[in-house]
Motif scaffolding. Structure first.
Motif, PDB file in Angstrom:
ATOM      1  N   GLY A  82       0.809  -1.230   0.000  1.00 10.47           N
ATOM      2  CA  GLY A  82       0.000   0.000   0.000  1.00 10.47           C
ATOM      3  C   GLY A  82       0.834   1.268   0.000  1.00 10.47           C
ATOM      4  N   THR A  83       2.184   1.138   0.199  1.00 17.58           N
ATOM      5  CA  THR A  83       3.033   2.350   0.176  1.00 17.58           C
ATOM      6  C   THR A  83       3.083   2.875  -1.254  1.00 17.58           C
ATOM      7  OG1 THR A  83       4.420   1.366   1.876  1.00 17.58           O
ATOM      8  CG2 THR A  83       5.354   3.245   0.693  1.00 17.58           C
ATOM      9  N   PRO A  84       2.803   4.154  -1.466  1.00 22.03           N
ATOM     10  CA  PRO A  84       2.901   4.674  -2.837  1.00 22.03           C
ATOM     11  C   PRO A  84       4.328   4.494  -3.358  1.00 22.03           C
ATOM     12  CG  PRO A  84       1.954   6.313  -1.349  1.00 22.03           C
ATOM     13  CD  PRO A  84       2.420   5.172  -0.494  1.00 22.03           C
ATOM     14  N   GLU A  85       4.402   4.021  -4.619  1.00 17.49           N
ATOM     15  CA  GLU A  85       5.713   3.687  -5.191  1.00 17.49           C
ATOM     16  C   GLU A  85       6.641   4.901  -5.263  1.00 17.49           C
ATOM     17  OE1 GLU A  85       5.556   2.121  -9.217  1.00 17.49           O
ATOM     18  OE2 GLU A  85       6.405   0.229  -8.520  1.00 17.49           O
ATOM     19  N   ARG A  86       6.060   6.097  -5.418  1.00 15.95           N
ATOM     20  CA  ARG A  86       6.881   7.291  -5.651  1.00 15.95           C
ATOM     21  C   ARG A  86       7.005   8.182  -4.415  1.00 15.95           C
ATOM     22  NH1 ARG A  86       4.598  10.304 -10.469  1.00 15.95           N
ATOM     23  NH2 ARG A  86       6.628  11.314 -10.511  1.00 15.95           N
ATOM     24  N   LYS A  87       6.752   7.618  -3.263  1.00 15.74           N
ATOM     25  CA  LYS A  87       6.885   8.418  -2.031  1.00 15.74           C
ATOM     26  C   LYS A  87       7.574   7.608  -0.942  1.00 15.74           C
ATOM     27  CE  LYS A  87       4.524  12.454  -1.955  1.00 15.74           C
ATOM     28  NZ  LYS A  87       3.283  13.028  -1.464  1.00 15.74           N
ATOM     29  N   ARG A  88       8.333   8.287  -0.105  1.00 16.07           N
ATOM     30  CA  ARG A  88       8.806   7.696   1.148  1.00 16.07           C
ATOM     31  C   ARG A  88       8.447   8.720   2.206  1.00 16.07           C
ATOM     32  NH1 ARG A  88       8.741   4.233  -1.763  1.00 16.07           N
ATOM     33  NH2 ARG A  88      10.381   2.842  -2.477  1.00 16.07           N
ATOM     34  N   GLY A  89       7.508   8.351   3.076  1.00 11.98           N
ATOM     35  CA  GLY A  89       6.971   9.348   4.009  1.00 11.98           C
ATOM     36  C   GLY A  89       6.298  10.433   3.193  1.00 11.98           C
ATOM     37  N   ASP A  90       6.657  11.681   3.474  1.00 10.53           N
ATOM     38  CA  ASP A  90       6.018  12.756   2.709  1.00 10.53           C
ATOM     39  C   ASP A  90       6.931  13.275   1.593  1.00 10.53           C
ATOM     40  OD1 ASP A  90       7.877  13.880   4.313  1.00 10.53           O
ATOM     41  OD2 ASP A  90       6.525  15.260   5.367  1.00 10.53           O
ATOM     42  N   ARG A  91       7.983  12.509   1.278  1.00 10.59           N
ATOM     43  CA  ARG A  91       8.945  12.981   0.261  1.00 10.59           C
ATOM     44  C   ARG A  91       8.826  12.237  -1.059  1.00 10.59           C
ATOM     45  NH1 ARG A  91      14.605  15.053   2.479  1.00 10.59           N
ATOM     46  NH2 ARG A  91      13.803  16.257   4.213  1.00 10.59           N
ATOM     47  N   ARG A  92       9.061  12.966  -2.136  1.00 11.25           N
ATOM     48  CA  ARG A  92       9.095  12.322  -3.448  1.00 11.25           C
ATOM     49  C   ARG A  92      10.285  11.364  -3.514  1.00 11.25           C
ATOM     50  NH1 ARG A  92       9.468  15.294  -9.433  1.00 11.25           N
ATOM     51  NH2 ARG A  92       9.575  13.341 -10.615  1.00 11.25           N
ATOM     52  N   TYR A  93      10.051  10.197  -4.102  1.00 12.17           N
ATOM     53  CA  TYR A  93      11.101   9.176  -4.205  1.00 12.17           C
ATOM     54  C   TYR A  93      10.973   8.529  -5.572  1.00 12.17           C
ATOM     55  CZ  TYR A  93      13.757   4.897  -3.022  1.00 12.17           C
ATOM     56  OH  TYR A  93      14.682   3.874  -2.988  1.00 12.17           O
ATOM     57  N   SER A  94      12.102   8.289  -6.221  1.00  8.64           N
ATOM     58  CA  SER A  94      12.033   7.546  -7.483  1.00  8.64           C
ATOM     59  C   SER A  94      12.565   6.139  -7.271  1.00  8.64           C
ATOM     60  CB  SER A  94      12.850   8.232  -8.572  1.00  8.64           C
ATOM     61  OG  SER A  94      12.859   7.377  -9.693  1.00  8.64           O
ATOM     62  N   PRO A  95      11.735   5.125  -7.521  1.00  9.28           N
ATOM     63  CA  PRO A  95      12.207   3.740  -7.328  1.00  9.28           C
ATOM     64  C   PRO A  95      12.954   3.190  -8.544  1.00  9.28           C
ATOM     65  CG  PRO A  95       9.896   3.726  -7.938  1.00  9.28           C
ATOM     66  CD  PRO A  95      10.321   5.163  -7.969  1.00  9.28           C
ATOM     67  N   LEU A  96      13.191   4.047  -9.581  1.00 12.79           N
ATOM     68  CA  LEU A  96      13.818   3.526 -10.804  1.00 12.79           C
ATOM     69  C   LEU A  96      15.184   2.890 -10.523  1.00 12.79           C
ATOM     70  CD1 LEU A  96      12.924   6.319 -13.408  1.00 12.79           C
ATOM     71  CD2 LEU A  96      12.131   3.941 -13.413  1.00 12.79           C
ATOM     72  N   ASP A  97      15.943   3.513  -9.610  1.00 11.57           N
ATOM     73  CA  ASP A  97      17.275   2.967  -9.275  1.00 11.57           C
ATOM     74  C   ASP A  97      17.131   1.580  -8.641  1.00 11.57           C
ATOM     75  OD1 ASP A  97      17.204   5.973  -9.133  1.00 11.57           O
ATOM     76  OD2 ASP A  97      19.381   5.718  -9.030  1.00 11.57           O
ATOM     77  N   ASP A  98      16.080   1.418  -7.813  1.00 12.24           N
ATOM     78  CA  ASP A  98      15.850   0.106  -7.173  1.00 12.24           C
ATOM     79  C   ASP A  98      15.495  -0.943  -8.225  1.00 12.24           C
ATOM     80  OD1 ASP A  98      16.205   1.457  -4.827  1.00 12.24           O
ATOM     81  OD2 ASP A  98      14.079   1.509  -4.268  1.00 12.24           O
ATOM     82  N   PHE A  99      14.607  -0.557  -9.165  1.00  9.07           N
ATOM     83  CA  PHE A  99      14.201  -1.511 -10.209  1.00  9.07           C
ATOM     84  C   PHE A  99      15.417  -1.986 -11.004  1.00  9.07           C
ATOM     85  CE2 PHE A  99       9.904   0.899 -10.586  1.00  9.07           C
ATOM     86  CZ  PHE A  99       9.467   0.278  -9.431  1.00  9.07           C
ATOM     87  N   LEU A 100      16.297  -1.053 -11.285  1.00 12.48           N
ATOM     88  CA  LEU A 100      17.484  -1.366 -12.077  1.00 12.48           C
ATOM     89  C   LEU A 100      18.311  -2.452 -11.374  1.00 12.48           C
ATOM     90  CD1 LEU A 100      18.711   0.134 -14.716  1.00 12.48           C
ATOM     91  CD2 LEU A 100      20.454   0.891 -13.128  1.00 12.48           C
ATOM     92  N   TYR A 101      18.524  -2.257 -10.062  1.00 13.50           N
ATOM     93  CA  TYR A 101      19.299  -3.223  -9.284  1.00 13.50           C
ATOM     94  C   TYR A 101      18.584  -4.578  -9.265  1.00 13.50           C
ATOM     95  CZ  TYR A 101      21.175  -5.624  -5.202  1.00 13.50           C
ATOM     96  OH  TYR A 101      21.720  -6.570  -4.373  1.00 13.50           O
ATOM     97  N   GLU A 102      17.270  -4.522  -9.063  1.00  9.05           N
ATOM     98  CA  GLU A 102      16.510  -5.779  -8.949  1.00  9.05           C
ATOM     99  C   GLU A 102      16.538  -6.575 -10.255  1.00  9.05           C
ATOM    100  OE1 GLU A 102      12.844  -4.223  -7.475  1.00  9.05           O
ATOM    101  OE2 GLU A 102      13.755  -3.743  -5.531  1.00  9.05           O
ATOM    102  N   LYS A 103      16.832  -5.903 -11.356  1.00  5.60           N
ATOM    103  CA  LYS A 103      16.946  -6.622 -12.642  1.00  5.60           C
ATOM    104  C   LYS A 103      18.369  -7.158 -12.845  1.00  5.60           C
ATOM    105  CE  LYS A 103      13.549  -3.983 -15.348  1.00  5.60           C
ATOM    106  NZ  LYS A 103      12.740  -5.097 -15.836  1.00  5.60           N
ATOM    107  N   GLY A 104      19.201  -7.058 -11.819  1.00  7.04           N
ATOM    108  CA  GLY A 104      20.588  -7.549 -11.926  1.00  7.04           C
ATOM    109  C   GLY A 104      21.468  -6.617 -12.735  1.00  7.04           C
ATOM    110  N   ARG A 105      21.028  -5.392 -12.952  1.00  8.33           N
ATOM    111  CA  ARG A 105      21.818  -4.438 -13.751  1.00  8.33           C
ATOM    112  C   ARG A 105      22.721  -3.665 -12.788  1.00  8.33           C
ATOM    113  NH1 ARG A 105      19.386  -3.957 -19.120  1.00  8.33           N
ATOM    114  NH2 ARG A 105      21.101  -2.521 -19.417  1.00  8.33           N
ATOM    115  N   TYR A 106      23.826  -4.309 -12.382  1.00  4.56           N
ATOM    116  CA  TYR A 106      24.694  -3.741 -11.345  1.00  4.56           C
ATOM    117  C   TYR A 106      25.722  -2.747 -11.894  1.00  4.56           C
ATOM    118  CZ  TYR A 106      22.801  -7.810  -8.899  1.00  4.56           C
ATOM    119  OH  TYR A 106      21.963  -8.739  -8.370  1.00  4.56           O
ATOM    120  N   GLY A 107      25.670  -2.501 -13.191  1.00  5.02           N
ATOM    121  CA  GLY A 107      26.613  -1.538 -13.762  1.00  5.02           C
ATOM    122  C   GLY A 107      27.666  -2.213 -14.632  1.00  5.02           C
ATOM    123  N   LEU A 108      28.770  -1.506 -14.817  1.00  9.72           N
ATOM    124  CA  LEU A 108      29.821  -1.963 -15.743  1.00  9.72           C
ATOM    125  C   LEU A 108      30.284  -3.383 -15.428  1.00  9.72           C
ATOM    126  CD1 LEU A 108      31.709  -1.119 -18.075  1.00  9.72           C
ATOM    127  CD2 LEU A 108      33.213  -0.108 -16.386  1.00  9.72           C
TER     128      LEU A 108
END
Ligand SMILES: CC/C=C/CC(=O)SCCNC(=O)CCNC(=O)[C@H](O)C(C)(C)COP(=O)(O)OP(=O)(O)OC[C@H]1O[C@@H](n2cnc3c(N)ncnc32)[C@H](O)[C@@H]1OP(=O)(O)O
Length: 731
Positions: free
Chosen positions: A551-577
């Motif tokens: 139920g937590t809004p995907e784009r918020k943490r508490g009352d602050r705007r949050y982007s989960p795109l970085d989390d999604f990237l990691y969860e797809k195993g895209r750890y970088g170079l």
């Protein structure tokens, strides 16, 4: 001033302007006066030019730049001309450094001799200018176009030996020799010999025929290495004239180039950076202590806890600074790998001749691996470098408290966590501080030292002194989450992901940053350092997408705007170079390639949240990346976490590869004009609102603009503090 004497028919003119014999106006005047005197004195047969004290002149007086006194004659070029035109042999006797205008006057001399440990170079490019006293025309004539382009466009310092091998130095005086005596003998021997070919303006550039191919080669290299910087390009264009035009015409092209560069905002930013680099070592904790009165402890042995990437790099820094270095790693495999890495690096330094055989064996002997805390009982200072977890760090500090001698300083390499909280688990909070190294610690020039609330003057002086011994740009800051660098940088990172949500793609954002002058864009850097690092830090703070209750809004943490795109990237195993995929994909090389899979991830996210992507202009991209960071910089100054704007700028130049020709975030804001910066921040704040508090205009920035418009950066703190200290200031 300069000193004049005649010894055995040789006139000796010694520049005497401590500490560095810079060619200030009064020096230039007296140099020309004595040259004329030597020229007209019939008893004088030759002339030696040298420096009194530490060094030969290291160049023009940088403090005079952009001031009217720099234009007052005689110029350095007048002196160079007089030396070259002299009918009597002129000899430059170099010890210490002959740099910039200093080397140019040496190039005006008919001969140059130098102590074996002296350094020569034309480093003006680092100040955003060019050698303006004939150096761009004479150096290629003596060392060739290719070498001169290399020397001038990169501004390196070179040994006398290298200079001799290229024909620049006529004799190298061995260690222990007296340069003045050697010069006098050399001068006597030169009397009567033809000076025609010794006058460098008379000879031609040896590899002039290759000018076009050399130009293409060096232009390509500097555009890559000093992206967005004007000076290296202008330097190359002006040096090119030496191959194509007469000496006089080349000199005119040099004059024009200098005029363009001196008028540029880049040269002002780079000159600001030169002094800022020196200013940060003059640290002060107002009302408590400062660099002049605090006495550092002697540190002979250092302990490093943890041999991961950071621990290894820190250990190398300690060894290079001549410390006995105990490295503690409980995990046997990690210890073997860590020690192997360090010894391997020492060997690489030896092979590259950065250290000699003796230094290499001293470093190897000084490295002492230990596998339990008792092994650290003799150290004077410990640097903890384990994973970023307060719980783990507190456990380590409790153990260190037990085993380390009472005088030992306990430091943490934390990049974000509260130093006072770590200090609270020890009985020696006055001996606790932060020493935040930047990865890779043995390469990056920055050390961000954090004083805790109770850190003693001796502790602060010791960590600052250790940074100096490690030859790092060492900046003292106060304690808060992320300190100065990471606290400000967090908004840069956050805003970049918000831009992706709203319509941009990684390459679009990175291209704007590359155009600004960064060597790498934000997403390229993310891939290089590994997207897992940020993820683990967010997980430690309970922020990641997977940790949120249903139920937590995907784009918020508490009352602050949050982007989960970085989390999604990691969860797809895209750890970088290292995984060959992150924000970009990598196909057999380190070249980032935009990946349709990442584009789809961003597109799907936008669709899920009904975000209608819009075109985001380069101007908006740049403002949204940089202005929140600047705004937070003013908060950091207001809270006294950083003492001066140049402290912040040095942190960003040396820790985050901020392009030097813009000066750093705070200097850049000053260049744009604080009223303009504030206007954009206020507009954005209206749009973004409370969920994006990084756009809330800083009190200090607002006050400075309202009361002073765009005051000189040197006055920000003084003006604001004066007002703040008044009883009814409301600040
Ligand atoms: C028209 C002709 C144009 C000519 C162009 C030029 O000549 S531009 C100048 C080119 N020269 C340089 O860029 C050299 C600058 N100096 C250095 O790189 C270093 O000082 C050094 C020579 C390598 C020595 O380094 P070290 O670490 O030993 O000392 P510091 O850097 O701490 O310097 C001690 C103090 O001296 C001041 N200083 C140094 N150089 C200059 C200079 N050229 N003009 C004015 N002041 C200079 C420096 O600021 C230090 O002052 P503090 O007040 O003690 O901080």
């Amino acid at each position: 001033m300069a000193k004049y004497s005649v010894e055995n028919e040789v006139a000796v003119i010694a520049v005497d302007n401590p500490p560095m014999n810079a060619l200030s106006h009064h020096v230039r005047k007296s140099l020309l006066k004595y040259l004329k005197e030597a020229e007209s004195d019939e008893k004088v047969t030759s002339i030696v030019l040298c420096g009194d004290g530490r060094t030969f002149p290291v160049g023009a007086d940088i403090k005079e730049f952009h001031k009217s006194v720099s234009k007052l004659g005689p110029t350095i070029l007048d002196i160079v001309d007089a030396l070259e035109k002299s009918k009597k042999p002129t000899i430059a006797a170099i010890h210490g450094n002959a740099l910039g205008g200093g080397l140019e006057i040496a190039l005006g001399c008919h001969y140059r001799i130098a102590m074996t440990n002296s350094k020569v170079g034309l480093p003006e490019v680092k100040l955003g200018i060019l050698p303006g006293a004939g150096g761009t025309q004479r150096l290629p004539r003596v060392i060739g176009l290719d070498n001169a382009m290399q020397w001038i466009a990169y501004g390196g310092h070179h040994s006398a030996g290298i200079g001799a091998s290229l024909g620049l130095i006529d004799r190298v005086v061995p260690q222990g020799g007296n340069i003045r005596e050697h010069a006098i003998l050399f001068a006597k021997a030169a009397v009567g010999k033809s000076l025609g070919q010794r006058r460098l303006s008379n000879i031609s550039v040896p590899d002039a025929a290759k000018v076009e191919s050399l130009m293409a080669k060096h232009l390509k290299e500097v555009s890559k290495k000093s992206r967005g910087a004007l000076a290296p390009i202008v330097c190359l264009q002006v040096i090119k004239s030496s191959a194509l035009l007469s000496y006089q015409e080349g000199l005119e092209s040099e004059r024009q180039g200098m005029f363009t560069l001196l008028a540029s905002s880049q040269s002002r930013a780079q000159i600001y950076s030169f002094f800022a680099e020196r200013q940060v070592s003059k640290w002060s904790v107002p009302g408590v202590t400062n660099y002049q009165n605090a006495v550092p402890m002697k540190v002979k042995a250092v302990g490093v806890v943890g041999l991961g990437t950071m621990g290894r790099g820190i250990a190398i820094c300690c060894l290079r600074a001549g410390k006995i270095t105990y490295v503690l790693e409980m995990n046997t495999k990690a210890q073997t790998a860590g020690v192997k890495y360090i010894r391997g690096y020492i060997e690489t330094m030896r092979k590259r001749k950065q250290i000699n055989d003796q230094q290499s064996s001293m470093m190897n002997n000084a490295l002492i691996p230990v596998d339990n805390y008792n092994g650290l009982k003799n150290v004077d200072l410990v640097i903890e470098a384990v994973f970023e977890s307060m719980k783990i760090k507190k456990e380590i500090f409790k153990k260190l408290e037990k085993v380390c001698k009472p005088s030992a300083i306990l430091a943490s390499n934390t990049s974000t966590l509260n130093i006072d909280e770590m200090a609270s688990v020890t009985k020696r909070p006055q001996k606790v501080a932060g020493m935040h190294f930047f990865a890779p610690a043995h390469i990056m020039m920055l050390l961000e030292n954090i004083r805790g609330e109770k850190s003693s003057p001796e502790t602060i002086a010791t960590i600052m002194d250790l940074g100096k011994q490690m030859r790092k740009t060492t900046v003292l800051v106060g304690n808060c989450h992320g300190f100065v660098g990471n606290r400000m940088f967090a908004y840069y990172t956050a805003e970049s992901s918000f831009l992706l949500e709203e319509g941009a793609y990684p390459k679009q954002v990175d291209d704007v940053l590359l155009d600004y002058g960064f060597a790498m864009g934000r997403f390229q850097v993310g891939d290089l350092s590994g997207t897992d690092i940020g993820y683990k830090i967010r997980r430690e703070r309970g922020l990641t997408h997977k940790q949120q209750p249903a139920g937590t809004p995907e784009r918020k943490r508490g009352d602050r705007r949050y982007s989960p795109l970085d989390d999604f990237l990691y969860e797809k195993g895209r750890y970088g170079l290292k995984a060959r995929k992150g924000w970009y994909k990598y196909e057999g090389s380190r070249t980032p390639i935009p990946d349709p899979e990442v584009r789809k991830m961003i597109d799907d996210f936008r669709k899920r949240h009904n975000i209608n992507p819009r075109h985001i202009s380069p101007e908006e991209t740049l403002q949204r990346m940089i202005f929140p960071l600047v705004n937070e910089g003013f908060n950091v100054l207001d809270e006294g976490i950083a003492a001066n704007p140049w402290d912040i700028d040095m942190i960003f130049q040396h820790g985050y590869a901020w392009p030097r020709h813009t000066g750093g975030p705070m200097y850049y804001a000053y260049t744009i004009g604080l009223p303009q910066v504030l206007k954009v921040i206020e507009e954005r704040w209206k749009l973004a609102g409370a969920s994006e508090p990084h756009w809330k205009p800083s009190k200090m920035l607002t006050w400075l603009v309202e009361h002073h418009g765009n005051p000189d950066i040197n006055d920000w703190i003084k003006l604001y503090k004066e007002r703040k200290s008044q009883p009814n200031s409301n600040l």
